[in-house]
Design a protein around this motif. Structure first.
Motif, PDB file in Angstrom:
ATOM      1  N   ILE A   1       0.831  -1.204   0.000  1.00 38.70           N
ATOM      2  CA  ILE A   1       0.000   0.000   0.000  1.00 38.70           C
ATOM      3  C   ILE A   1       0.865   1.253   0.000  1.00 38.70           C
ATOM      4  O   ILE A   1       0.580   2.221  -0.715  1.00 38.70           O
ATOM      5  CB  ILE A   1      -0.977  -0.024   1.190  1.00 38.70           C
ATOM      6  N   ASP A   2       1.930   1.262   0.786  1.00 38.60           N
ATOM      7  CA  ASP A   2       2.832   2.416   0.777  1.00 38.60           C
ATOM      8  C   ASP A   2       3.344   2.686  -0.637  1.00 38.60           C
ATOM      9  O   ASP A   2       3.368   3.839  -1.095  1.00 38.60           O
ATOM     10  CB  ASP A   2       4.022   2.177   1.713  1.00 38.60           C
ATOM     11  N   GLU A   3       3.779   1.635  -1.323  1.00 33.67           N
ATOM     12  CA  GLU A   3       4.308   1.805  -2.678  1.00 33.67           C
ATOM     13  C   GLU A   3       3.229   2.307  -3.627  1.00 33.67           C
ATOM     14  O   GLU A   3       3.497   3.152  -4.498  1.00 33.67           O
ATOM     15  CB  GLU A   3       4.894   0.485  -3.177  1.00 33.67           C
ATOM     16  N   ALA A   4       2.000   1.813  -3.471  1.00 29.06           N
ATOM     17  CA  ALA A   4       0.911   2.255  -4.339  1.00 29.06           C
ATOM     18  C   ALA A   4       0.555   3.714  -4.072  1.00 29.06           C
ATOM     19  O   ALA A   4       0.238   4.469  -5.006  1.00 29.06           O
ATOM     20  CB  ALA A   4      -0.312   1.360  -4.152  1.00 29.06           C
ATOM     21  N   VAL A   5       0.594   4.132  -2.808  1.00 27.21           N
ATOM     22  CA  VAL A   5       0.336   5.537  -2.493  1.00 27.21           C
ATOM     23  C   VAL A   5       1.425   6.422  -3.101  1.00 27.21           C
ATOM     24  O   VAL A   5       1.141   7.468  -3.696  1.00 27.21           O
ATOM     25  CB  VAL A   5       0.240   5.766  -0.970  1.00 27.21           C
ATOM     26  N   LEU A   6       2.672   6.013  -2.975  1.00 27.90           N
ATOM     27  CA  LEU A   6       3.772   6.786  -3.542  1.00 27.90           C
ATOM     28  C   LEU A   6       3.651   6.882  -5.058  1.00 27.90           C
ATOM     29  O   LEU A   6       3.939   7.930  -5.655  1.00 27.90           O
ATOM     30  CB  LEU A   6       5.108   6.154  -3.153  1.00 27.90           C
ATOM     31  N   GLU A   7       3.215   5.805  -5.700  1.00 30.20           N
ATOM     32  CA  GLU A   7       3.020   5.834  -7.150  1.00 30.20           C
ATOM     33  C   GLU A   7       1.907   6.812  -7.520  1.00 30.20           C
ATOM     34  O   GLU A   7       2.015   7.547  -8.510  1.00 30.20           O
ATOM     35  CB  GLU A   7       2.693   4.417  -7.633  1.00 30.20           C
ATOM     36  N   PHE A   8       0.846   6.843  -6.717  1.00 23.99           N
ATOM     37  CA  PHE A   8      -0.242   7.797  -6.940  1.00 23.99           C
ATOM     38  C   PHE A   8       0.269   9.232  -6.804  1.00 23.99           C
ATOM     39  O   PHE A   8      -0.048  10.098  -7.626  1.00 23.99           O
ATOM     40  CB  PHE A   8      -1.369   7.530  -5.943  1.00 23.99           C
TER      41      PHE A   8
END
Length: 273
Positions: A66-73
């Protein structure tokens, strides 16, 4: 300090402990100094959690995903707004803040009060003291042209399919075009909380998980599942015997916790909650 929280509310201590434990490992999947500090400040005996290595590992992996997906967003949007649904004692803002995003932490009043006591006020972080199923909090969120990301981790498995479906529909109407990161259990875990030592301690029940994540696409006009990640497919060096059978349908049904990435359709704008 957490004695005022109900049994279900106290489940927020499970991921906090799991992230703190992970941060102490030399091969840590995540680093969460905030979780370590919070755990030092509250009175919490982990008890049977110490033996529940599978749940601890799943929390660490889903947190990383989730952290990585938020950073990608955030990388795709110069001006972003994140609503952390069921924030608990999560320190995600501190882990991923890019210095520009606007962040909302949503949880029940007792939890928000505890967050304020432990974390204080933070710039660009706003608190919403509501149940996720209320509609008032949706009116309080001001996008101001920002791209919206909703995050629901460690939350919706405790509620019925009907309530989750109705929430997804309301979110789709209120935040057309928004994206959502949603953690869901393995389907076989539903109704099995009595066999989960950590959850049994708090009297929590596991009520919902989709057997097919694309079921959610029928709940809101234009909703699409952009990605689905299973925790068993990550860090096989830590899963031991489970890694060898990660593709086994029974194991995935039993242990295959997932992170879904959704995008709501834009055609529902203006229909209200």
């Amino acid at each position: 300090m957490h004695s005022s929280l109900s049994g279900l509310e106290q489940t927020l201590l499970l991921p906090l402990w799991a992230r703190a434990q992970e941060s102490l490992r030399p091969d840590a999947i995540i680093s969460d100094p905030g979780a370590l500090e919070l755990l030092r400040r509250i009175e919490f005996d982990p008890g049977p959690l110490r033996e529940d290595w599978k749940s601890q590992l799943a929390v660490a992996i889903r947190t990383r995903l989730i952290d990585e997906a938020v950073l990608e967003f955030l990388a795709r949007h110069d001006q972003a707004l994140v609503v952390n649904l069921g924030a608990g004692l999560d320190c995600r803002f501190e882990r991923i803040d890019d210095g520009r995003l606007l962040w909302y932490d949503l949880d029940l009043p007792e939890v928000i009060e505890l967050r304020r006591e432990l974390l204080g006020d933070r710039e660009r972080v706003r608190a919403l003291a509501h149940s996720v199923f209320d509609t008032e909090w949706m009116d309080a969120v001001r996008e101001d042209g920002r791209a919206v990301l909703l995050v629901a981790e460690g939350l919706l498995m405790y509620f019925s399919r009907r309530r989750v479906r109705d929430l997804i529909r309301r979110l789709g109407r209120r935040f057309p075009g928004a994206e959502m990161l949603l953690e869901v259990l393995a389907f076989g875990a539903v109704g099995m909380a009595a066999f989960h030592a950590s959850l049994r301690r708090f009297g929590a029940a596991l009520k919902w998980a989709p057997s097919d994540c694309h079921e959610l696409e029928r709940w809101s006009p234009g909703l699409r599942v952009l990605a689905e990640e299973c925790v068993l497919d990550h860090h096989p060096e830590r899963w031991g015997w489970l890694a060898a059978g990660a593709a086994n349908p029974w194991l995935r049904l039993t242990y295959g916790e997932r992170v879904l990435h959704l995008r709501f359709g834009r055609e529902s704008r203006g229909q209200g909650p």
